[in-house]
Scaffold this motif. Structure first.
Motif, mmCIF file in Angstrom:
data_model
loop_
_atom_site.group_PDB
_atom_site.id
_atom_site.type_symbol
_atom_site.label_atom_id
_atom_site.label_comp_id
_atom_site.label_asym_id
_atom_site.label_seq_id
_atom_site.Cartn_x
_atom_site.Cartn_y
_atom_site.Cartn_z
ATOM 1 N N LEU A 270 1.535 0.827 0.789
ATOM 2 C CA LEU A 270 0.484 1.231 -0.139
ATOM 3 C C LEU A 270 -0.096 0.090 -0.959
ATOM 4 C CD1 LEU A 270 2.035 4.587 -1.425
ATOM 5 C CD2 LEU A 270 0.396 4.231 0.433
ATOM 6 N N ARG A 271 0.713 -0.889 -1.307
ATOM 7 C CA ARG A 271 0.223 -1.976 -2.155
ATOM 8 C C ARG A 271 -0.994 -2.685 -1.573
ATOM 9 N NH1 ARG A 271 4.475 -6.135 -4.674
ATOM 10 N NH2 ARG A 271 5.091 -4.186 -5.703
ATOM 11 N N PRO A 272 -1.055 -2.936 -0.265
ATOM 12 C CA PRO A 272 -2.254 -3.607 0.276
ATOM 13 C C PRO A 272 -3.529 -2.773 0.224
ATOM 14 C CG PRO A 272 -0.366 -3.826 1.762
ATOM 15 C CD PRO A 272 -0.009 -2.785 0.756
ATOM 16 N N LEU A 273 -3.409 -1.486 -0.126
ATOM 17 C CA LEU A 273 -4.559 -0.581 -0.042
ATOM 18 C C LEU A 273 -5.176 -0.250 -1.396
ATOM 19 C CD1 LEU A 273 -3.105 1.977 2.543
ATOM 20 C CD2 LEU A 273 -4.490 -0.049 2.994
ATOM 21 N N TYR A 274 -4.624 -0.790 -2.495
ATOM 22 C CA TYR A 274 -5.116 -0.400 -3.817
ATOM 23 C C TYR A 274 -6.576 -0.790 -4.033
ATOM 24 C CZ TYR A 274 -0.299 0.632 -5.140
ATOM 25 O OH TYR A 274 0.954 1.159 -5.210
ATOM 26 N N SER A 275 -7.002 -1.895 -3.459
ATOM 27 C CA SER A 275 -8.376 -2.363 -3.673
ATOM 28 C C SER A 275 -9.367 -1.721 -2.719
ATOM 29 C CB SER A 275 -8.438 -3.890 -3.525
ATOM 30 O OG SER A 275 -8.035 -4.277 -2.229
ATOM 31 N N ARG A 276 -8.895 -0.871 -1.860
ATOM 32 C CA ARG A 276 -9.773 -0.275 -0.849
ATOM 33 C C ARG A 276 -10.176 1.138 -1.260
ATOM 34 N NH1 ARG A 276 -7.051 -1.975 4.864
ATOM 35 N NH2 ARG A 276 -8.972 -1.016 5.615
ATOM 36 N N ASP A 277 -11.000 1.749 -0.438
ATOM 37 C CA ASP A 277 -11.525 3.077 -0.733
ATOM 38 C C ASP A 277 -10.397 4.106 -0.805
ATOM 39 O OD1 ASP A 277 -14.104 4.802 -0.808
ATOM 40 O OD2 ASP A 277 -12.833 5.800 0.679
ATOM 41 N N HIS A 278 -10.631 5.195 -1.557
ATOM 42 C CA HIS A 278 -9.606 6.219 -1.739
ATOM 43 C C HIS A 278 -9.152 6.832 -0.414
ATOM 44 C CE1 HIS A 278 -10.757 6.026 -5.955
ATOM 45 N NE2 HIS A 278 -9.713 6.776 -6.244
ATOM 46 N N LEU A 279 -10.032 6.839 0.575
ATOM 47 C CA LEU A 279 -9.678 7.480 1.837
ATOM 48 C C LEU A 279 -8.571 6.725 2.566
ATOM 49 C CD1 LEU A 279 -10.277 9.729 3.851
ATOM 50 C CD2 LEU A 279 -12.058 8.277 4.864
ATOM 51 N N ASP A 280 -8.490 5.409 2.394
ATOM 52 C CA ASP A 280 -7.489 4.618 3.116
ATOM 53 C C ASP A 280 -6.058 4.985 2.708
ATOM 54 O OD1 ASP A 280 -9.461 3.340 4.533
ATOM 55 O OD2 ASP A 280 -9.574 1.620 3.195
ATOM 56 N N PRO A 281 -5.721 5.057 1.404
ATOM 57 C CA PRO A 281 -4.359 5.519 1.056
ATOM 58 C C PRO A 281 -4.066 6.944 1.517
ATOM 59 C CG PRO A 281 -5.379 4.409 -0.804
ATOM 60 C CD PRO A 281 -6.453 4.607 0.207
ATOM 61 N N VAL A 282 -5.081 7.808 1.507
ATOM 62 C CA VAL A 282 -4.871 9.178 1.976
ATOM 63 C C VAL A 282 -4.486 9.182 3.448
ATOM 64 C CG1 VAL A 282 -6.011 11.381 2.436
ATOM 65 C CG2 VAL A 282 -6.369 10.243 0.251
#
Length: 306
Positions: A85-97
């Protein structure tokens, strides 16, 4: 007899509610502080149940199994935050989902590979077996009372940590303005890891307590996760108090609805129609309640103070 049945079902609702609270508390903290929708939260509930059963069988002690299972779920949660999850914080909300949805599939298959697809059942120690007479003619399982007690104790501990400790101060500040917290020299990434691991441990604790009541099997976390999201919406995102109140309301409404709605309908319409409509309406009650709360209080009953 009718009052005793209602009283016992009410306790069952509270017991379900405190289990939902343990999951909702961790999930609402992650959602309120990290702004992350963690669909894999139910998988951590499942992991906690499996780790506890394995640890209890390995050590021969139920309490040792609980401690090791809780520690294991905490470490699994922290590893998920750091690796996935840490690499995805700066990306769009859909990516962590999408990432957490992928984690659901990963953990379901991993659990099936390690423990198999057959259901497991956790054995209770002798000191948690048996029943307690709460009222004349009302015999209630001791273990379910223990679940209620543990859930309320965890709620009190969470309230103290969030409102009276330095960690709680940082959690509340991070939920309000994470940029300012980082500017003051606080390691925001470490705080995210701790919060996520803490939320995972709470989900694992719920899974541990569910093991002796429900069957432990791959995918067991998905159904309860839907109820947990309902709890968060009703209680208010980011609010521990809202999670507790919402969980008790949802657990009570769901349990009483499944127990009494069909007989109630049977007294008003034909038995055949009640048999068909009762279970369907009972399963819809918590969603109708959620819709009502959203219509009257879109932020939930106890929204977090921002």
């Amino acid at each position: 007899m009718g009052f005793i049945l209602f009283f016992e079902q009410l306790l069952n609702g509270v017991q379900l509610g405190v289990m939902l609270f343990l999951m909702a508390a961790g999930l609402t903290l992650v959602l309120g502080i990290m702004n992350l929708v963690n669909l894999a939260h139910g998988s951590l509930y499942m992991v906690g149940a499996y780790l506890t059963i394995s640890a209890a069988q390995w050590t021969g002690s139920y309490l040792a199994g609980l401690v090791l299972g809780l520690a294991g779920t905490l470490l699994v949660g922290m590893a998920i935050e750091v690796v996935a999850l840490r690499p995805l914080y700066s990306r769009d909300h859909l990516d962590p989902v999408l990432a957490t949805f992928g984690l659901i599939l990963f953990f379901n298959e991993l659990v099936a590979m390690v423990w198999g697809r057959a259901s497991l059942f956790a054995a209770l120690p002798s000191w948690l077996q048996g029943h307690v007479e709460l009222l004349p003619g009302s015999i209630y399982p001791l273990y379910r009372l223990a679940i209620i007690g543990v859930g309320l104790a965890v709620a009190a501990l969470l309230w103290y940590v969030v409102t009276r400790t330095r960690l709680g101060m940082l959690i509340r500040a991070g939920a309000s303005n994470r940029t300012m917290v980082a500017a003051l020299g606080i390691n925001i990434q470490l705080m995210y890891t701790v919060v996520f691991g803490f939320g995972a441990a709470l989900a694992g604790l719920a899974g541990m307590m569910a093991g002796p009541i429900y069957s432990v099997q791959p995918g067991m976390g998905e159904l309860i996760l839907i109820q947990v999201f309902v709890v968060i919406v009703i209680g208010g995102i980011g609010s521990i108090r809202g999670a507790l109140v919402g969980a008790v309301i949802v657990g009570t409404v769901d349990t009483l609805g499944r127990a009494f709605l069909k007989p109630l309908l049977g007294s008003m319409i034909s038995p055949t129609a009640a048999e068909a409509a009762g279970p369907a309406l009972a399963s819809m009650l918590i969603y109708l309640l959620m819709a009502l709360v959203l219509a009257l209080r879109p932020s939930g009953l106890f929204p977090a103070r921002g």
